[in-house]
Motif scaffolding. Structure first.
Motif, short mmCIF file in Angstrom:
data_model
loop_
_atom_site.label_atom_id
_atom_site.label_comp_id
_atom_site.label_asym_id
_atom_site.label_seq_id
_atom_site.Cartn_x
_atom_site.Cartn_y
_atom_site.Cartn_z
N SER B 357 0.84 -1.19 0.00
CA SER B 357 0.00 0.00 0.00
C SER B 357 0.88 1.25 0.00
O SER B 357 0.44 2.32 -0.37
CB SER B 357 -0.90 0.01 1.22
OG SER B 357 -0.12 -0.10 2.39
N ALA B 359 3.69 1.41 -1.77
CA ALA B 359 4.32 1.55 -3.08
C ALA B 359 3.29 1.82 -4.17
O ALA B 359 3.57 2.48 -5.14
CB ALA B 359 5.11 0.30 -3.42
N GLY B 360 2.10 1.24 -3.99
CA GLY B 360 1.13 1.33 -5.06
C GLY B 360 0.00 2.27 -4.70
O GLY B 360 -0.35 2.43 -3.55
N MET B 361 -0.55 2.91 -5.73
CA MET B 361 -1.69 3.78 -5.52
C MET B 361 -2.92 2.93 -5.77
O MET B 361 -3.32 2.69 -6.91
CB MET B 361 -1.59 4.95 -6.47
CG MET B 361 -0.34 5.78 -6.20
SD MET B 361 -0.03 7.02 -7.44
CE MET B 361 0.59 6.00 -8.76
N ASP B 363 -6.10 3.17 -5.43
CA ASP B 363 -7.33 3.63 -6.08
C ASP B 363 -7.08 4.13 -7.50
O ASP B 363 -7.99 4.61 -8.15
CB ASP B 363 -8.00 4.72 -5.23
CG ASP B 363 -7.11 5.95 -5.07
OD1 ASP B 363 -5.87 5.79 -5.18
OD2 ASP B 363 -7.64 7.04 -4.83
N ARG B 364 -5.86 4.00 -7.98
CA ARG B 364 -5.57 4.44 -9.35
C ARG B 364 -5.49 3.22 -10.27
O ARG B 364 -5.17 2.12 -9.82
CB ARG B 364 -4.23 5.19 -9.41
CG ARG B 364 -4.07 6.26 -8.33
CD ARG B 364 -5.02 7.43 -8.49
NE ARG B 364 -4.95 8.03 -9.80
CZ ARG B 364 -5.98 8.66 -10.37
NH1 ARG B 364 -7.13 8.74 -9.78
NH2 ARG B 364 -5.83 9.20 -11.56
N GLU B 368 -1.73 3.31 -14.73
CA GLU B 368 -1.08 4.48 -14.15
C GLU B 368 -0.01 4.08 -13.15
O GLU B 368 1.04 4.69 -13.07
CB GLU B 368 -2.14 5.33 -13.46
CG GLU B 368 -2.16 6.75 -13.95
CD GLU B 368 -3.25 7.54 -13.27
OE1 GLU B 368 -4.39 7.44 -13.75
OE2 GLU B 368 -2.97 8.22 -12.27
N VAL B 372 3.76 5.42 -13.82
CA VAL B 372 3.92 6.68 -13.11
C VAL B 372 5.38 7.13 -12.97
O VAL B 372 5.67 8.32 -13.00
CB VAL B 372 3.23 6.61 -11.72
CG1 VAL B 372 3.91 5.58 -10.84
CG2 VAL B 372 3.21 7.95 -11.05
N ASN B 386 -5.50 8.98 -21.89
CA ASN B 386 -5.73 7.61 -21.43
C ASN B 386 -5.37 6.61 -22.53
O ASN B 386 -4.86 5.53 -22.26
CB ASN B 386 -7.18 7.43 -21.02
CG ASN B 386 -7.48 8.16 -19.72
OD1 ASN B 386 -6.58 8.63 -19.04
ND2 ASN B 386 -8.75 8.28 -19.40
#
Lengths: 314, 516
Positions: B357, B359-361, B363-364, B368, B372, B386
């Motif tokens: 959690s 390292a990673g987003m 809710d994205r 992405e 990123v 997109n």
């Protein structure tokens, strides 16, 4: 929550808007259902829309700003002071206003991103300082005289039946929206907002990104402040402070309508129009003014509540 | 008839999202005993304990206290039932005195006013019961780490808990401090408290515990009692042959590379010729006290050590997450001190923390998260759409078998798939050194294998990989060599035939036990 109910609620804010317009049209067909009503709603919303677009960027990066209203007023004051007292031409005066706002935004960003001051407190402090500077600069006096004609024409001009102010607000909303959605820095703002640690570990310089967000917020505040002075054809003290709370309402109302669950200027603009329409309609219904406060509060609270519960189940 | 167990957990099942944290957890703690819980990280120890302490509601299974079935809705309910937990990270509340900390949440009061005299007496009695000589009026801020832990222990007992759950209470303590805390724990047991004791320090378990529950892969697999509890037996119970088969053996490294002729010594010799990709010199920090380490291209270096030994900090310094206190990292011939992950990435070092959690987003969208780090090849004149993102992400996602998940939020993926996406990010960032902190924690067996294959593939491409893992089997299987950190220094290095799970556990235990 069942899926069917969830998908209905997802568009609840739009549904509420359509319903509200229908009610106003039904109750006041001669007054409300006029082009002039639309025109005045858009015109009245313009300044708030610009300020709220800036606030949207700050919310998108995961921060808060209590100073942008004061920054707007400060920027407007700087422009008026430069033109009236110093006799500087319009364009340099406007640039001066922008620079003043960017300085304030830079202090915000510096405190919050680099100084690790909580945004709520840091921007509260900056807002207070900026308000004090504004009052010192203008000596707490309203200024009507000596404002150049050209400055007033910014908001007095019309194009295709709509005030130029409306176009300016639409351009700002579109530009900030495109910036957030379609540029690399814009995406970094969203990335930082959705998880600063994650964004940082991905190699994003999150401090810089947050600094940038505060700068964009201040830039929008400066534009809003200048429009405010031009529309009013005057400077009056603490003019920008009134933008603060409506802008938050608009951002969150728009957020609760956004299917993406993000803050976005286009949705914020919808939030501004929603509130403007409601205020205009309620005035036409000639309800007591406390009703407006009550209904606006209820709509905002319920909209955010519904959006929250829908997204939790999603 | 013997008295009912103080705490009984049976058939506990707990899922997070779709993943099982616990499939079949059992625990039986007799009153007035110290009960050990061992198992590799990710085995479900914490989950089982948190169920017992009311922090999690199980999806299935029963919890009984003193022979009575209960449903513990929240830590408060557990406390009322007589169960207190002292989590690993929990600390004292600074600014308060010892007695205020001990009585926190249970202040004796009359009409809402704290009865200070009564409180002091009760706190003093609690401290005496466990043989702790601290002035109740002393501010906690001035106490040593061990005394702060004792204060926490007293807090748990103050509320009248008859079952006390201790999650690695000695992890962050130096040896003599740990000894003092253990005396306190023993005193609490002698006063009649049942204690659940989680520790990776098997020597402590052997000394203290009258019974031990062994967990593996989310299930209770064994229970040892009395004389059967020896450090050797614990190592054997935790390190099983079965677990070894689940991971890629070092031999398969050369097989992946296409040639099966390399013996281990060749592999080591081969990597010794390679250029140094990153060189750490004299790195210090909160837990680190001068680490020197060379990481060569094409080499997988494992880092191993107990909690508090500085493993995570070392990896974070390398990845630029935290700046070193002193020392530097030399990359490309220039000694550097990274202050941001961005600085490290620019020099070709990518870092993945243990908590996904972080390292990673979540809710994205997946695409992405993958892109990123570097968007230069995605953006055209600074603009991203997109569609361009989807196109740029497709090759990498296809390679990961996740082509159809590009638009899903990362949080919708399983732990293993999330980790694959994040690893994909490192690959895409074109990092020459990939730093992975416990990359397979909480990941199922199949995904674990894939992650191991990815790690080996990264090394075969000539990248250097630095990996920490809480499971020694994993390190022994994947790494070319493993450095053992003890108290912030490199205490040993194992490679080749000497590198086995057993030798690793032994080195860590022996070196940690060695007096400083």
């Amino acid at each position: 929550m069942t899926n069917a109910l969830g998908s209905v609620l997802r568009y609840a804010v739009f549904g509420a808007f359509v319903l509200m317009v229908a009610v106003f049209v039904a109750l006041r067909p001669d007054e409300f259902a006029q082009i002039s009503t639309l025109r005045s709603i858009l015109d009245d919303a313009a300044v708030l829309a610009v300020a709220a677009a800036g606030l949207t960027v700050i919310l998108a990066v995961g921060e808060f700003d209590l100073s942008f209203g004061s920054i707007a007023g400060f920027a407007g004051a700087v422009a008026v002071y430069a033109m009236v007292t110093l006799g500087i031409p319009i364009v340099p005066a406007l640039l001066l206003a922008v620079v003043a706002a960017l300085l304030a935004g830079g202090v915000n960003g510096g405190l919050v991103a680099y100084g690790r001051v909580p945004a709520l407190i840091g921007t509260l402090a900056v807002g207070s300082v900026v308000l004090g500077l504004e009052r010192a600069l203008m000596d707490d006096k309203t200024v009507y005289d000596g404002i150049p004609r050209g400055f007033l024409t910014i908001t007095e001009s019309e194009l295709l039946g709509l005030p130029l102010t409306v176009y300016i607000s639409l351009v700002v909303v579109a530009a900030v929206g495109a910036f957030l959605s379609f540029t690399v820095p814009g995406r970094r703002i969203y990335a930082t907002g959705s998880g600063e640690d994650a964004a940082r570990i991905s190699g994003i310089r999150t401090k810089r990104v947050r600094m940038m967000a505060f700068a964009i917020g201040a830039l929008c505040a400066a534009i809003a402040g200048v429009l405010l002075m031009s529309r009013g054809a005057s400077y009056y003290p603490s003019a920008g402070v009134g933008l603060l709370l409506p802008a938050y309402s608009a951002c969150f109302l728009g957020w609760s309508a956004a299917s993406s669950g993000r803050f976005h200027p286009v949705y914020t603009y919808f939030g501004v129009i929603f509130m403007g329409t409601m205020a205009t309609g309620l005035i036409m219904l000639q309800v007591a003014s406390w009703v407006t406060d009550l209904v606006q509060g209820l709509v905002l609270g319920i909209a955010v509540l519904v959006a929250r519960s829908v997204r939790r189940t999603a | 008839m013997s008295p009912p167990p103080a705490l009984l957990l049976e058939g506990i099942v707990k899922r997070f999202g779709g993943a099982y944290a616990l499939r079949d957890g059992h625990l039986r703690v007799e009153p007035g005993t110290i009960h050990g819980v061992v198992g590799p990280n990710g085995a479900g120890k914490s989950t089982l304990l948190r169920v017992g302490a009311g922090q999690l509601l199980p999806d299935a299974g029963t919890v009984a206290v003193d022979g009575v079935a209960v449903t513990l809705r929240g830590p408060r309910a557990a406390l009322n039932a007589g169960i207190a937990m002292m989590p690993q990270e929990q600390t004292v509340v600074p600014g308060l005195s010892v007695e205020e900390n001990v009585a926190l949440g249970h202040e004796p009061s009359r009409l809402g006013v704290v009865r200070r005299g009564v409180r002091r007496e009760r706190v003093r009695a609690t401290l005496e019961r466990i043989g702790v000589a601290i002035d109740p009026r002393a501010p906690v801020d001035g106490l040593a780490a061990a005394e702060q832990r004792m204060t926490m222990l007293a807090r748990a007992l103050y509320s009248g808990a008859r079952v006390l759950v201790l999650d690695e209470p000695t992890a962050a303590l130096r040896r003599e401090d740990a000894e003092r805390l253990l005396e306190t724990v023993t005193a609490a047991r002698d006063a009649g408290t049942a204690i659940v004791y989680v520790s990776h320090r098997f020597a402590e378990i052997e000394r203290l515990c009258s019974a031990v529950t062994v967990l593996r892969d989310g299930a209770t697999v064994d229970r040892l009692e009395g004389d059967a509890i020896t450090a050797d037996a614990l190592v054997r119970a935790v390190v099983t042959e079965g677990a070894l088969d689940e991971v890629v053996r070092p031999r398969s490294r050369s097989a992946v590379g296409g040639a099966s002729l390399h013996a281990e010594s060749d592999a080591v010799g081969r990597s010794a010729d390679r250029p140094v990709a990153a060189r750490l010199r004299g790195v210090t920090g909160r837990e680190l006290h001068g680490v020197d380490l060379d990481v060569r291209a094409g080499e997988i270096v494992g880092v191993c050590g107990l909690t508090g030994s500085g493993v995570t900090e070392l990896l974070e310094v390398l990845g630029g997450v935290i700046g070193p206190g002193a020392g530097n990292v030399t990359v490309g011939g220039v000694a550097r001190r990274f202050r941001e992950p961005h600085d490290a990435l620019r020099r070709g070092i990518a870092f993945l923390p243990a908590e996904r959690s972080r390292a990673g987003m979540l809710d994205r969208p997946v695409r992405e998260n993958l892109l990123v780090a570097g968007m230069r090849d995605v953006a055209v004149r600074g603009f991203v759409t997109n569609r361009r993102e989807r196109r740029a992400a497709r090759p990498a996602l296809e390679a990961l078998g996740l082509a159809d998940r590009a638009d899903d939020p990362l949080g919708a993926l399983s732990g293993g798939n999330r980790q694959k996406v994040l690893l994909g990010r490192c690959v895409r960032a074109d990092a020459q050194v990939v730093v992975l902190d416990d990359p397979t924690v909480g990941v199922d067996v199949a995904a674990r294998q894939e992650i191991h294959r990815t790690i080996v593939a990264l090394a075969d491409e000539g990248r250097a990989v630095v990996v920490a893992a809480s499971e020694v089997e994993e390190l022994a299987a994947v790494a070319d060599r493993v450095v053992v950190l003890v108290r912030g220094r490199v205490a040993a290095e194992l490679s080749g035939a000497a590198l086995t799970p057993e030798t690793l556990v032994e080195r860590v235990t022996v070196e940690t036990a060695r007096p400083t």
